[in-house]
Design a protein around this motif. Structure first.
Motif, PDB file in Angstrom:
ATOM      1  N   ALA B  51       0.832  -1.226   0.192  1.00 24.92           N
ATOM      2  CA  ALA B  51      -0.026  -0.316  -0.299  1.00 24.92           C
ATOM      3  C   ALA B  51       1.166   1.217   0.105  1.00 24.92           C
ATOM      4  O   ALA B  51       0.957   2.531  -0.982  1.00 24.92           O
ATOM      5  CB  ALA B  51      -1.009   0.006   1.178  1.00 24.92           C
ATOM      6  N   GLY B  52       2.018   1.169   0.901  1.00 26.14           N
ATOM      7  CA  GLY B  52       3.097   2.113   0.973  1.00 26.14           C
ATOM      8  C   GLY B  52       3.596   2.656  -0.405  1.00 26.14           C
ATOM      9  O   GLY B  52       3.314   3.769  -0.893  1.00 26.14           O
ATOM     10  N   PHE B  53       3.989   1.328  -1.230  1.00 28.17           N
ATOM     11  CA  PHE B  53       4.216   1.977  -2.306  1.00 28.17           C
ATOM     12  C   PHE B  53       3.311   2.520  -3.678  1.00 28.17           C
ATOM     13  O   PHE B  53       3.618   3.800  -3.815  1.00 28.17           O
ATOM     14  CB  PHE B  53       4.213   0.635  -3.307  1.00 28.17           C
ATOM     15  CG  PHE B  53       5.831   0.275  -3.031  1.00 28.17           C
ATOM     16  CD1 PHE B  53       6.932   0.798  -3.508  1.00 28.17           C
ATOM     17  CD2 PHE B  53       6.131  -1.339  -2.247  1.00 28.17           C
ATOM     18  CE1 PHE B  53       8.439   0.341  -3.487  1.00 28.17           C
ATOM     19  CE2 PHE B  53       7.604  -2.071  -2.546  1.00 28.17           C
ATOM     20  CZ  PHE B  53       8.675  -1.160  -2.380  1.00 28.17           C
TER      21      PHE B  53
ATOM     22  N   SER C 143      15.325  -2.434  -6.284  1.00 25.25           N
ATOM     23  CA  SER C 143      15.236  -1.829  -4.901  1.00 25.25           C
ATOM     24  C   SER C 143      15.418  -0.029  -4.907  1.00 25.25           C
ATOM     25  O   SER C 143      15.072   0.497  -4.117  1.00 25.25           O
ATOM     26  CB  SER C 143      17.060  -2.341  -4.778  1.00 25.25           C
ATOM     27  OG  SER C 143      18.106  -1.865  -5.911  1.00 25.25           O
ATOM     28  N   VAL C 144      16.211  -0.120  -6.185  1.00 24.78           N
ATOM     29  CA  VAL C 144      16.099   2.234  -6.810  1.00 24.78           C
ATOM     30  C   VAL C 144      14.177   2.148  -6.072  1.00 24.78           C
ATOM     31  O   VAL C 144      14.078   3.373  -5.471  1.00 24.78           O
ATOM     32  CB  VAL C 144      16.341   2.271  -8.201  1.00 24.78           C
ATOM     33  CG1 VAL C 144      15.346   1.951  -8.910  1.00 24.78           C
ATOM     34  CG2 VAL C 144      16.476   3.903  -7.554  1.00 24.78           C
ATOM     35  N   VAL C 145      13.446   1.272  -6.235  1.00 24.32           N
ATOM     36  CA  VAL C 145      12.094   1.982  -6.074  1.00 24.32           C
ATOM     37  C   VAL C 145      11.643   1.818  -4.667  1.00 24.32           C
ATOM     38  O   VAL C 145      11.139   2.536  -4.046  1.00 24.32           O
ATOM     39  CB  VAL C 145      10.853   0.803  -6.662  1.00 24.32           C
ATOM     40  CG1 VAL C 145       9.949   1.338  -6.777  1.00 24.32           C
ATOM     41  CG2 VAL C 145      10.986   0.234  -8.462  1.00 24.32           C
ATOM     42  N   TYR C 146      12.894   0.889  -3.538  1.00 25.49           N
ATOM     43  CA  TYR C 146      12.442   0.518  -2.808  1.00 25.49           C
ATOM     44  C   TYR C 146      13.170   2.055  -1.567  1.00 25.49           C
ATOM     45  O   TYR C 146      12.911   2.590  -0.551  1.00 25.49           O
ATOM     46  CB  TYR C 146      12.934  -0.497  -2.212  1.00 25.49           C
ATOM     47  CG  TYR C 146      12.544  -1.458  -1.977  1.00 25.49           C
ATOM     48  CD1 TYR C 146      11.659  -1.582  -0.564  1.00 25.49           C
ATOM     49  CD2 TYR C 146      12.424  -2.547  -2.913  1.00 25.49           C
ATOM     50  CE1 TYR C 146      11.172  -3.052  -0.792  1.00 25.49           C
ATOM     51  CE2 TYR C 146      11.451  -4.220  -3.038  1.00 25.49           C
ATOM     52  CZ  TYR C 146      10.926  -3.981  -1.783  1.00 25.49           C
ATOM     53  OH  TYR C 146       9.941  -5.036  -1.236  1.00 25.49           O
ATOM     54  N   THR C 173      14.851   1.513   5.787  1.00 25.27           N
ATOM     55  CA  THR C 173      14.305   1.545   4.001  1.00 25.27           C
ATOM     56  C   THR C 173      14.886  -0.372   3.641  1.00 25.27           C
ATOM     57  O   THR C 173      14.440  -0.740   3.191  1.00 25.27           O
ATOM     58  CB  THR C 173      14.763   2.452   3.150  1.00 25.27           C
ATOM     59  OG1 THR C 173      14.732   3.331   3.561  1.00 25.27           O
ATOM     60  CG2 THR C 173      14.757   2.202   1.580  1.00 25.27           C
ATOM     61  N   LEU C 174      16.336  -0.661   3.967  1.00 27.85           N
ATOM     62  CA  LEU C 174      16.450  -2.129   3.671  1.00 27.85           C
ATOM     63  C   LEU C 174      16.032  -2.960   4.290  1.00 27.85           C
ATOM     64  O   LEU C 174      15.485  -3.763   3.816  1.00 27.85           O
ATOM     65  CB  LEU C 174      18.148  -1.304   3.879  1.00 27.85           C
ATOM     66  CG  LEU C 174      19.152  -1.150   3.480  1.00 27.85           C
ATOM     67  CD1 LEU C 174      20.832  -1.114   3.898  1.00 27.85           C
ATOM     68  CD2 LEU C 174      19.109  -1.225   2.379  1.00 27.85           C
ATOM     69  N   SER C 175      15.394  -2.683   5.585  1.00 28.62           N
ATOM     70  CA  SER C 175      14.645  -3.135   5.975  1.00 28.62           C
ATOM     71  C   SER C 175      13.273  -4.008   5.654  1.00 28.62           C
ATOM     72  O   SER C 175      13.214  -4.839   5.566  1.00 28.62           O
ATOM     73  CB  SER C 175      14.112  -3.087   7.436  1.00 28.62           C
ATOM     74  OG  SER C 175      15.313  -2.746   8.195  1.00 28.62           O
ATOM     75  N   VAL C 176      12.978  -3.082   5.036  1.00 28.35           N
ATOM     76  CA  VAL C 176      11.419  -3.017   3.791  1.00 28.35           C
ATOM     77  C   VAL C 176      11.872  -4.005   2.812  1.00 28.35           C
ATOM     78  O   VAL C 176      11.420  -5.079   2.153  1.00 28.35           O
ATOM     79  CB  VAL C 176      10.958  -1.486   3.523  1.00 28.35           C
ATOM     80  CG1 VAL C 176       9.932  -1.968   3.319  1.00 28.35           C
ATOM     81  CG2 VAL C 176      10.188  -1.373   5.393  1.00 28.35           C
ATOM     82  N   LEU C 177      13.328  -3.579   2.244  1.00 25.72           N
ATOM     83  CA  LEU C 177      14.248  -4.308   1.100  1.00 25.72           C
ATOM     84  C   LEU C 177      14.022  -5.491   0.611  1.00 25.72           C
ATOM     85  O   LEU C 177      13.594  -6.533   0.762  1.00 25.72           O
ATOM     86  CB  LEU C 177      14.960  -3.468   0.710  1.00 25.72           C
ATOM     87  CG  LEU C 177      15.776  -4.152  -0.183  1.00 25.72           C
ATOM     88  CD1 LEU C 177      15.530  -3.615  -1.874  1.00 25.72           C
ATOM     89  CD2 LEU C 177      17.057  -3.535  -0.096  1.00 25.72           C
TER      90      LEU C 177
END
Lengths: 334, 324, 319
Positions: B51-53, C143-146, C173-177
C-alpha cells in the motif's frame, strides 16, 4: 535431541555476529562520551558542490584540532542548499552564486539572518585538443553558436557559421569535426557555464538557457579530459584547476567576454579579467554564529590564513588580499 | 501450500464429546489468540508495504503528470532538468540493456543449467553450483565498476572500435552476468524435477544424451525455465548501479537505439535525479521545477513493469509446482 | 519448494546411474561427436561464468593491493578524508554495520513472524493467498524503487522519528527491502519441517504456539539463519536505495563525540556509497582506493553469501 542440535546451530552464529558487531561498536566509541549539549558541538554545512571541497578541507583541518566536534559537509547544489539554509536546517550554506531574491524572501519568512562571505573564485576553462591549432580564442557568441541550444545537430565547427554570424560571433569556424565532451546537466559546472556564457544570448534569441542536448556528458572529469584529448578538433569545458593539471593533454582556449581575448591564469581570474569565472561564497546563519560556539570557531578558522590556504589547495583561485580582508571584515562586523 | 498446518490447529474441538469440556485451559487459549494476532499483524505489514508503494508513488506521479504538458513525455530525449521527459528514451534504453543481459544470461545460464542437471556428476555439481550462486551475491556497484573498467575497454571497445567509454552494451553484459545464476539455478531445479521415467523412455528408444536433454528434458521443464527467464528479465529491468556507473549518460540522454552509446534506463534515471546537483530547487528551462517529481513517475512506471513481469513469472512457477 | 528440491535430488541421484546404462550396454560404439561438442559447449558456458568471477576478483585485488601494501589496516580504520593518502573506509564500514544491525533488528523478527503466520497459522483463504502473492511480488520490486518508498515514508513522513536523511531512515528502508527475502526463505525452511514433528507435539497436548516455538522453529533454524545471512549481505551491498534516502556521498564528515544512539539520527555513509564517491573522484590515486574499498566490500558480501549457501546445502542434505 534433534531440537537441541537445531537450536544450537542457530545460536552459535548469532552470538558470533552480535559479538563482532559489539566489538566494532565499542572500538569505535572509545573517544565518545555521553555528554550531548543540544545543537552546539556540531556544524551542518550544505550547498554548492563546487564550494564543498573548500568547506570539507577546512572542516577536516578544523576537526583535527577539535576532535570532539561533529561536522557534516555535503554538496547537493547551491539552490537545494539555500532551501535547507533558509529553513534553518543548516548552519552554513555554500554557494557558487549570490543568493537570489526569492531565496532571500524565504530566509526572511523563516527569520533566518545571515552574513555573506566571499571566499574564492572558480574559473572555467574551455578546452580543446593540444593538436587543434585552428582555434585560439572564442567569444561568448561563438560558444553559443557551437554549444548553445540552437546548435543541436552541428557535427562540424563550420556548421555553426551562420548561427555564429547571426548572434554576433566570428562566424568563421574551421571545417572540422566538432566533438563535445563536458559535464552533464546535473553538475554545478554545467550550470555555471550556461549561466555565464550562454544565458544572456539565449534570452535574446528567445531560447531556454541550456546547452545543446547532443554532447557526450560525464560526471567524471577524467573522462572529459580523455574525450577532449581523444579528438583533434574537440571542444569541452572543465574547472580551471583540473584543466591546468592536464595542460599536457588539453589546450585551454582564451575567452573574449566583450573586452578582448583573455587566457585563464591565476591573475586574470582573481582580477576578474577572465570572463568565465564566478565568485564562491559561504553564507553563515547569524543566530547560530552567535549561539553556537562551534559554528563561530569553524568560521573563524575558515577566515584564518590556514583556512584561506584551503581555497588554492583544492584548486580554486585565491581572492586578492583586499577582497579577502573585506570578507574578514564582514565576518568580524556581523 | 500456506494452509498445510491449517486444519491441525483444532483437533481438540473436533473430537469433543458433548458435555465434556476438552478445550483446555482458557488462559492458554487466550494466549494462543494473542500470538495469532501478533503474527498476523507481522504478515499485514507486508500488505502495508505494498500500500505504501502505491500511495507514495501514485500521489506524486499524478502531481507530476498534471503539472507538465503531456506532449513532453514523447519528445527528443530524457532531460528532466530542461523539461524533456521522453519516456521512450528510458523504455528503449531499459529494453536494450535487458535484451543484451537476457542474451548473455539465457545462453550462459541455460547451458550451465543443462550441464549441472544432466551431465555433471553429483560431486562436481556440489562444488560448481555454490560458486555459481556466489556470483549472484556480487554487489551491483562492484559489477558496474567492473563493467566500466574492464568489460568496456577489454571486450566491447576491442570488438567495436567506435564504442564510447560509457556504453549500454558493457552495462548489458555485466547485468547479464549478474542474472545468469538466477536463470541457471531455477532452470536446473526445474530440469532435475523432471521424472526419470521420461529420460529412460527416451534412452529406451535409442536417443542419445544430447537428444534426451534437448528434446525430452528441456521441453518437460519448460515452465520452470520460462519462469527463470521472466524473473531474470524483471531483475535486469530494475538493475540500477551497474548501468548507472557503466552506461548512464549524466544529466540525460537523447533518444537513441545504439547500444554502443551511453544512455538512460528507468532505474538510472531515478538514480541520476537523486544524485544530481540542485535537484529539489532546480532552475533551468520551463517545467524544470517538475524535474525531481519525474522521479516518482518513473518509479511508478518501473514498479508497474516489474510487477507485471513478476505476476506472469509467478504463473509459470505455480505451474511447475503443479506439474509433477 | 524445499520439499520439491528434496525429491528432485533423490531422483537426480537415480538419473546418474540410469543414464550410464544405454552408453555401456546398448550403445553403438560410434563416437558421438555432436554429443561431445554439445557437452564441451555447456562446460565452456559454465567456465565463462567462473572466468568472469575470477577476472573480476583478480582485477580489483591487483588494483587495490598497493593500498593494502602501503597502508595496511590503517586503510580500514581511517575516516574519510579529502587527502587520498589518509582517507579510509572506517566510516563506510561503520555505516554499513549500523544499517545491517537495524535490518537485523527490524526485518528478521518481522519476517520470521510473517513466515510463521503464513505457514503455521493462516487459514487457506483468499486473503492468505493474496498475502503470499504480494510477498513474492515485493521480492521482485527493484531496489531503487524501495529507495523512493524510503524517501517518501521514512525521510519525509516520519521525519520526526527518523530525523530525515539519517541512518535510521536508511536502515528502515533496507529492512523493508529485505523483508520479502526473509519471509520467503523462512517460510521455505518452516515448510520443510516434517509434519510428524508437529503431530508429535499436538499429540502430547501442546498448543500451536508451543509446537511452533519448541519444535518447528528450532528445526527450521538453519534455513532461517541462511535467509538472515543472505539479507544482511544484501543490506550491506545495496547502493541505489541509499542514494535516495541520503547516505552522504561526500569526502568528509565527522560525527565528533556523538554517541552511537545520537549517530542514529545523524549523517552517515555506507561502504558501497564510499565506493561510488571514490569512483567519481578525478585524482588517479582514488582509482586504487576504489578498488581497495571494493575488495573490502566483496570480501564481506561474498563470504557471507558463501556461508549462507554452504549452510543451506548442509542442512538440505541432512534431511
Amino acid at each position: 535431541m534433534h531440537t537441541h542440535r537445531g537450536f544450537r546451530s542457530l545460536l552459535v552464529p548469532l552470538v558470533l555476529i552480535l559479538a563482532l558487531v559489539g566489538a566494532a561498536c565499542s572500538s569505535g566509541s572509545e573517544s565518545s562520551d555521553s555528554s550531548s549539549d543540544g545543537g552546539s558541538g556540531s556544524v551542518a554545512v550544505s550547498g554548492s558542490s563546487t564550494v564543498e571541497p573548500i568547506s570539507a578541507a577546512n572542516a577536516e583541518k578544523f576537526a583535527e584540532a577539535n576532535p570532539d566536534v561533529a561536522i557534516s559537509v555535503d554538496g547537493p547544489g547551491t539552490g537545494d542548499g539555500f532551501q535547507l539554509f533558509c529553513n534553518g536546517e543548516t548552519d552554513i550554506s555554500d554557494a557558487s552564486r549570490p543568493i537570489k531574491d526569492e531565496e532571500i524572501a524565504t530566509c526572511e519568512d523563516n527569520g533566518v539572518e545571515y552574513v555573506e562571505l566571499k571566499v574564492g573564485i572558480d574559473g572555467l576553462s574551455v578546452i580543446t585538443s593540444t593538436a587543434n591549432d585552428a582555434v585560439r580564442c572564442l567569444t561568448f557568441e561563438d560558444l553559443y553558436a557551437l554549444v548553445g541550444p540552437e546548435s543541436e545537430g552541428f557535427k562540424s565547427w563550420s556548421d555553426a557559421d551562420d548561427l555564429g554570424t547571426e548572434v554576433g560571433g566570428s562566424g568563421d569556424y574551421p571545417d572540422a569535426d566538432l566533438t563535445i565532451t563536458a559535464p552533464g546537466e546535473e553538475s554545478g559546472t554545467y550550470d555555471s557555464f550556461v549561466e555565464i556564457a550562454l544565458e544572456g544570448i539565449a534570452e535574446e534569441q528567445g531560447q531556454d538557457p541550456v546547452a545543446r542536448a547532443d554532447y557526450e556528458s560525464s560526471p567524471n572529469d577524467n573522462v572529459i579530459i580523455e574525450g577532449v584529448s581523444g579528438s583533434d578538433t574537440s571542444l569541452g569545458w572543465v574547472g580551471y584547476a583540473f584543466a591546468q593539471e592536464n595542460s599536457d593533454t588539453v589546450k585551454e582556449l582564451e575567452i573574449d567576454g566583450g573586452d578582448g581575448c583573455v587566457a585563464p591564469d591565476d591573475e586574470t581570474i582573481a582580477s576578474g579579467e577572465y570572463p568565465l569565472a564566478r565568485p564562491l561564497f559561504i553564507y553563515v546563519n547569524k543566530a547560530e554564529a552567535a549561539g553556537n560556539a562551534t559554528v563561530t570557531d569553524y568560521v573563524d578558522f575558515y577566515m584564518s590564513d590556514a583556512g584561506r590556504a584551503s581555497v588554492a589547495e583544492v584548486g580554486y583561485v585565491d581572492l586578492t588580499d583586499e577582497e579577502w580582508q573585506a570578507s574578514v571584515a564582514a565576518w568580524d562586523g556581523r | 501450500m500456506a494452509g498445510v498446518g491449517g486444519g491441525l490447529g483444532r483437533p481438540l474441538s473436533i473430537g469433543a464429546t458433548p458435555g465434556v469440556d476438552l478445550s483446555g485451559d482458557p488462559w492458554r487459549q487466550r494466549k494462543e489468540r494473542v500470538v495469532k494476532w501478533v503474527l498476523f499483524s507481522a504478515a499485514a505489514v507486508t500488505l502495508a508495504v505494498s500500500a505504501g508503494f502505491v500511495i507514495a508513488l501514485t500521489g506524486k506521479a499524478l502531481e507530476f503528470l498534471s503539472n507538465i504538458d503531456l506532449g513532453l513525455l514523447w519528445e527528443r530525449g530524457w532531460f528532466p532538468r530542461r523539461g524533456l521527459f521522453d519516456v521512450r528514451t528510458l523504455v528503449v534504453g531499459t529494453l536494450m540493456v535487458t535484451g543484451i543481459a537476457m542474451a548473455v544470461a539465457t545462453s550462459l545460464g541455460l547451458a550451465s543449467a543443462i550441464y549441472l542437471a544432466e551431465y555433471a556428476r553429483p560431486r562436481t555439481r556440489r562444488i560448481l553450483k555454490p560458486i555459481l550462486e556466489v556470483l549472484a551475491g556480487i554487489p551491483s556497484i562492484v559489477l558496474g565498476f567492473f563493467a566500466l573498467e574492464w568489460i568496456s575497454p577489454n571486450l566491447v571497445q576491442t570488438v567495436f572500435s567506435d564504442a564510447g567509454t560509457f556504453n549500454l552494451l558493457s552495462a548489458g553484459i555485466a547485468v547479464g552476468v549478474l542474472i545468469t545464476p538466477l536463470v541457471a539455478t531455477i532452470s536446473e531445479d526445474a530440469m532435475r524435477a523432471v521424472p526419470d521415467d521420461l529420460r529412460e523412455a527416451s534412452y529406451g528408444l535409442g536417443a542419445r544424451k544430447v537428444t534426451t536433454s534437448l528434446r525430452v528434458v528441456f521441453p518437460a521443464a519448460i515452465s520452470g525455465i520460462v519462469a527463470s527467464l521472466i524473473l531474470a528479465a524483471s531483475r535486469a529491468i530494475g538493475e540500477t548501479m551497474v548501468v548507472f556507473i557503466a552506461a548512464a549518460a549524466s544529466g540525460g540522454s537523447l533518444y537513441t537505439v545504439d547500444p554502443l552509446e551511453a544512455g538512460q534506463t528507468m532505474a538510472t534515471a531515478i538514480a541520476s535525479l537523486a544524485t544530481g546537483s540542485d535537484q529539489v530547487a532546480a532552475g533551468g528551462g520551463q517545467d524544470a521545477g517538475q524535474a525531481f517529481n519525474s522521479l516518482y513517475f518513473v518509479g511508478l512506471l518501473l514498479f508497474a513493469f516489474t510487477l507485471g513481469l513478476n505476476m506472469i513469472g509467478d504463473r509459470f512457477v505455480q505451474r511447475i509446482r503443479e506439474a509433477y | 519448494m524445499i520439499r520439491r528440491t528434496k525429491t528432485a535430488s533423490m531422483t537426480a541421484t537415480k538419473t546418474e546411474t540410469a543414464t550410464e546404462i544405454p552408453d555401456h550396454h546398448i550403445g553403438r560404439r560410434k563416437l558421438d561427436i555432436a554429443g561431445i561438442v554439445f557437452q564441451l559447449a555447456l562446460v565452456a558456458s559454465l567456465l565463462a561464468c567462473f572466468a568472469f568471477l575470477m577476472v573480476l576478483i583478480v582485477d580489483v585485488v591487483k588494483d587495490g593491493a598497493p593500498v593494502f601494501a602501503e597502508r595496511g589496516t590503517d586503510f580500514l580504520t581511517s575516516d574519510l578524508s579529502r587527502d587520498p593518502a589518509q582517507t579510509g573506509v572506517w566510516q563506510g564500514i561503520k555505516g554499513s554495520i549500523m544499517l545491517a544491525m537495524i535490518t537485523l533488528i527490524v526485518a528478521i523478527p518481522l519476517g520470521v513472524a510473517c513466515a510463521v503466520y503464513l505457514e503455521e497459522y493462516a487459514p487457506a483463504t483468499r486473503l492468505t493467498r493474496f498475502i503470499n502473492l504480494n510477498i513474492r511480488n515485493l521480492a521482485g520490486v527493484p531496489s531503487v524503487v524501495y529507495g523512493i518508498l524510503g524517501l517518501v515514508i521514512f525521510v519525509q513522513w516520519f521525519e520526526g522519528f527518523t530525523g530525515g536523511r539519517s541512518v535510521i531512515a536508511g536502515g528502515l528502508t533496507l529492512s523493508v527491502l529485505v523483508l520479502p527475502i526473509v519471509v520467503i526463505t523462512s517460510a521455505e525452511a518452516i515448510r520443510a519441517v516434517p509434519q510428524s514433528l508437529r503431530e508429535a507435539g499436538f499429540g502430547v497436548g501442546a498448543t500451536r504456539w508451543d509446537v511452533t516455538r519448541r519444535l518447528v522453529l528450532p528445526d527450521a533454524s538453519p534455513g532461517i539463519l541462511t535467509g538472515l545471512i543472505l539479507s544482511l549481505s544484501r543490506a550491506i551491498g545495496e547502493t541505489a536505495p541509499l542514494l535516495l534516502v541520503g547516505a552522504v556521498a561526500s569526502n568528509f564528515f565527522t560525527s565528533g563525540n556523538a554517541g552511537y544512539l545520537e549517530q542514529l539520527h545523524g549523517t552517515y555513509t555506507a561502504l558501497p556509497v564510499t565506493v561510488l564517491t571514490w569512483a567519481r573522484q578525478p585524482q588517479a590515486e582514488f582509482r586504487e582506493l576504489t578498488s581497495a574499498a571494493i575488495v573490502v566490500l566483496l570480501g564481506i558480501t561474498l563470504l557471507a553469501n558463501l556461508a549462507a549457501i554452504l549452510l543451506r546445502n548442509r542442512y538440505q542434505k541432512k534431511r
